[in-house]
Write an enzyme that holds these catalytic residues in place. Sequence first.
Site, mmCIF file in Angstrom:
data_model
loop_
_atom_site.group_PDB
_atom_site.id
_atom_site.type_symbol
_atom_site.label_atom_id
_atom_site.label_comp_id
_atom_site.label_asym_id
_atom_site.label_seq_id
_atom_site.Cartn_x
_atom_site.Cartn_y
_atom_site.Cartn_z
ATOM 1 N N PHE A 1 8.485 -35.173 -7.934
ATOM 2 C CA PHE A 1 9.076 -35.269 -6.600
ATOM 3 C C PHE A 1 10.589 -35.293 -6.768
ATOM 4 C CE2 PHE A 1 7.631 -36.575 -2.244
ATOM 5 C CZ PHE A 1 6.393 -35.973 -2.273
ATOM 6 N N ASP B 1 11.998 -49.326 18.517
ATOM 7 C CA ASP B 1 11.934 -50.475 19.445
ATOM 8 C C ASP B 1 12.347 -51.782 18.763
ATOM 9 O OD1 ASP B 1 10.816 -48.487 20.965
ATOM 10 O OD2 ASP B 1 8.767 -49.184 20.682
ATOM 11 N N GLN C 1 18.165 -39.715 6.979
ATOM 12 C CA GLN C 1 17.802 -38.620 6.069
ATOM 13 C C GLN C 1 17.188 -37.430 6.806
ATOM 14 O OE1 GLN C 1 14.243 -38.901 3.216
ATOM 15 N NE2 GLN C 1 16.020 -38.977 1.876
ATOM 16 N N HIS D 1 14.926 -34.320 6.057
ATOM 17 C CA HIS D 1 14.032 -33.739 5.040
ATOM 18 C C HIS D 1 14.301 -32.239 5.023
ATOM 19 C CE1 HIS D 1 10.383 -32.621 2.908
ATOM 20 N NE2 HIS D 1 10.039 -33.886 2.778
ATOM 21 N N LEU E 1 6.744 -32.004 9.286
ATOM 22 C CA LEU E 1 6.964 -32.166 7.849
ATOM 23 C C LEU E 1 6.145 -31.179 7.007
ATOM 24 C CD1 LEU E 1 8.144 -33.959 5.531
ATOM 25 C CD2 LEU E 1 6.052 -35.305 5.704
ATOM 26 N N GLU F 1 7.419 -32.447 0.376
ATOM 27 C CA GLU F 1 8.167 -32.146 -0.844
ATOM 28 C C GLU F 1 7.212 -31.825 -1.999
ATOM 29 O OE1 GLU F 1 11.371 -34.964 -1.115
ATOM 30 O OE2 GLU F 1 11.178 -34.982 -3.288
ATOM 31 N N ARG G 1 16.852 -35.220 -1.470
ATOM 32 C CA ARG G 1 16.796 -34.534 -0.173
ATOM 33 C C ARG G 1 18.158 -34.289 0.454
ATOM 34 N NH1 ARG G 1 11.613 -37.941 2.060
ATOM 35 N NH2 ARG G 1 10.148 -36.835 0.705
ATOM 36 N N HIS H 1 14.158 -37.176 9.348
ATOM 37 C CA HIS H 1 12.923 -37.659 8.744
ATOM 38 C C HIS H 1 12.867 -39.158 8.551
ATOM 39 C CE1 HIS H 1 9.357 -37.469 6.247
ATOM 40 N NE2 HIS H 1 9.980 -37.982 5.220
ATOM 41 N N ARG I 1 17.201 -41.924 0.467
ATOM 42 C CA ARG I 1 15.942 -42.343 -0.165
ATOM 43 C C ARG I 1 15.334 -41.196 -0.970
ATOM 44 N NH1 ARG I 1 10.743 -41.493 1.033
ATOM 45 N NH2 ARG I 1 10.976 -40.930 3.230
HETATM 46 C C1 SIN Z 1 6.868 -35.852 1.787
HETATM 47 O O1 SIN Z 1 5.715 -35.759 1.402
HETATM 48 O O2 SIN Z 1 7.733 -35.019 1.498
HETATM 49 C C2 SIN Z 1 7.251 -37.001 2.653
HETATM 50 C C3 SIN Z 1 6.966 -38.290 2.029
HETATM 51 C C4 SIN Z 1 8.208 -39.081 1.919
HETATM 52 O O3 SIN Z 1 9.068 -38.987 2.809
HETATM 53 O O4 SIN Z 1 8.362 -39.790 0.915
#
Ligand code: SIN
Length: 585
Positions: free
Chosen positions: A116, A217, A236, A238, A248, A251, A282, A349, A391
């Site tokens: 990842f 909220d 962030q 994505h 989404l 990744e 990201r 994201h 992140r």
């Molecule tokens: C993803 O699968 O790319 C999203 C999961 C995440 O934001 O960690």
Amino acid sequence: MQVVYHDVIIVGAGLAGLRAAVELSGKHDVAVLSKLHPLRSHSGAAQGGISAALGNAEKDSSEWHAYDTIKGSDYLADQYAVEVMCNDAPRAIIELEHLGVPFSRFEDGHIAQRPFGGHTKNFGEAPVRRTCYAADRTGHVCLHTLYEQAVKDKVFFYDEYQVLDLCMADGAVNGVVAIELKTGRFLLFHARAVMFATGGYGKAWKTTSNAFANTGDGLGIVLNNGIPLQDMEFVQFHPTGLYPLGILITEAARGEGGVLRNADGERFMERYAPTIKDLAPRDIVSRSIYDELKEGRGAGPMKDHVLLDLTALSREAIAEKLPEIESFSRIYLGIDPSVTPIPVSPTCHYAMGGIPTDVNGRVLIDAQGKELPGFWAAGEVACVSVHGANRLGSNSLLDLIVFGRRAGKDINRFLDRVLLKPRPLDTGALEKVSRKIEGLLGRKEGETVAAVRTDLQKVMMDKVSVFRNEHGLAAAVEELAVLQGRAAGIRVKDQSKVFNTEILEALELQHMVNYSKAVALCALKRQESRGAHSRDDYPLRDDENHLKHSLFFLKENGEAVYEQKPVDLSLASTRPEFVPKERKY
Ligand code: SIN
């Protein structure tokens, strides 16, 4: 008005809330309130996986994981908190396995792991397979498993209850006011401990991977109670939202071998991150995509997106490892990703900022770390801070599980030792909330929620997204002040009590403009570029002036207050790898 008592009230039924509930069940009387059915919580949308240095695929270590997380955060994460999370990760995964999460497996039976973005071996040498997964439905299976456990453990669930405010007594939190959506009646939930796990707030942007419910909220409620928000400028995007919808595309598609290409067919990430290429963090990949578009190398007639090319993967591999992606591409765009590259563009994201907490989920209300007794937060609504300015993918599910559990444990300790009786309930919050709702219902003129929300989403998308500058941010702050007034003057046409979602949306909108103001103002004050916060007018990181967390308060008269607090660099004080340095991939 009905008063209901539980020892602990958890608001939000995503993974952080459910993990805390499981920890508390059997020891104390715990209830979970959610504006949705728990299984509709947004944790279920997390696709690609959950990180942990299990070393099932190749050698790995929690120290490398911590290093990647801190470097990925552009050195804004609190280093002790990161160490806590990464060291606990392998145990957390095995625990999930034992609770029943059906992880994908390697041939030898071990939990499968994939690469990842930003996760590397040996302090940045090359990508490492660290992310555990269940095909591309990891959040979904974790959510179902923890919900089953919570139901088995007799946690009380109040589904479709919207929390409207906190109750406080003697400087401590001791309950919440909620509305039951089915009937429109108000309830006061009296408790000895309250935890917010209300999730993220991507709905303030036009293009987002977030669900409709992600209206921040919890953040709006704490701001209204004088509690600060931390690091709100770090939002962030994505890199791979399904174009043009923003849904989404995990990744994991790149982790499994997919690559990004521009209109010329070039694998452009080789230029931007020569070592880890498409698996850069990201913030870097999203900016690289926008740079390609700016240079005119975008795909399609509008040249406004790039292509995620999975054609090197077989149809069988896609069906086995990325079935959701295969079905999204087919359903929404009518394409088969094993044959045709998927059009993608960055999508809002994840929120790195939120309610400041310590590593046990205790809410901190000033720059000196003063605690607010009786109040905990965990998950995306909280800022521990383990993600700093950006992140890493698959660290989010980990954060939910690790800090949800720790908050649950801390509440157990608090209930056992500190406070024997609940503090008496003050009904002031209920009166305030009912006056607000009566005001909304009684108004004969005013704009619709949709009109104001559309304008809000446009301001945030145009002026407070991936690239920012003084001019745009200052304009956004002014426009948000106007939007705050417009949101307060909404007219609600539906006057009924049963499932009056229009009232809910009006309240959500007020939260959205308030936290958006925090995002825009903190972004304006941060005169540097760091992680997901990229300023055209201050392109470099400025550790001398800005290696600090931001705090944003909203005073009762609506005035915004900005402060800073130090970053915990405790690992850097003993290990050279953790000292802030240039962030190259
Ligand atoms: C993803 O699968 O790319 C999203 C999961 C995440 O934001 O960690």
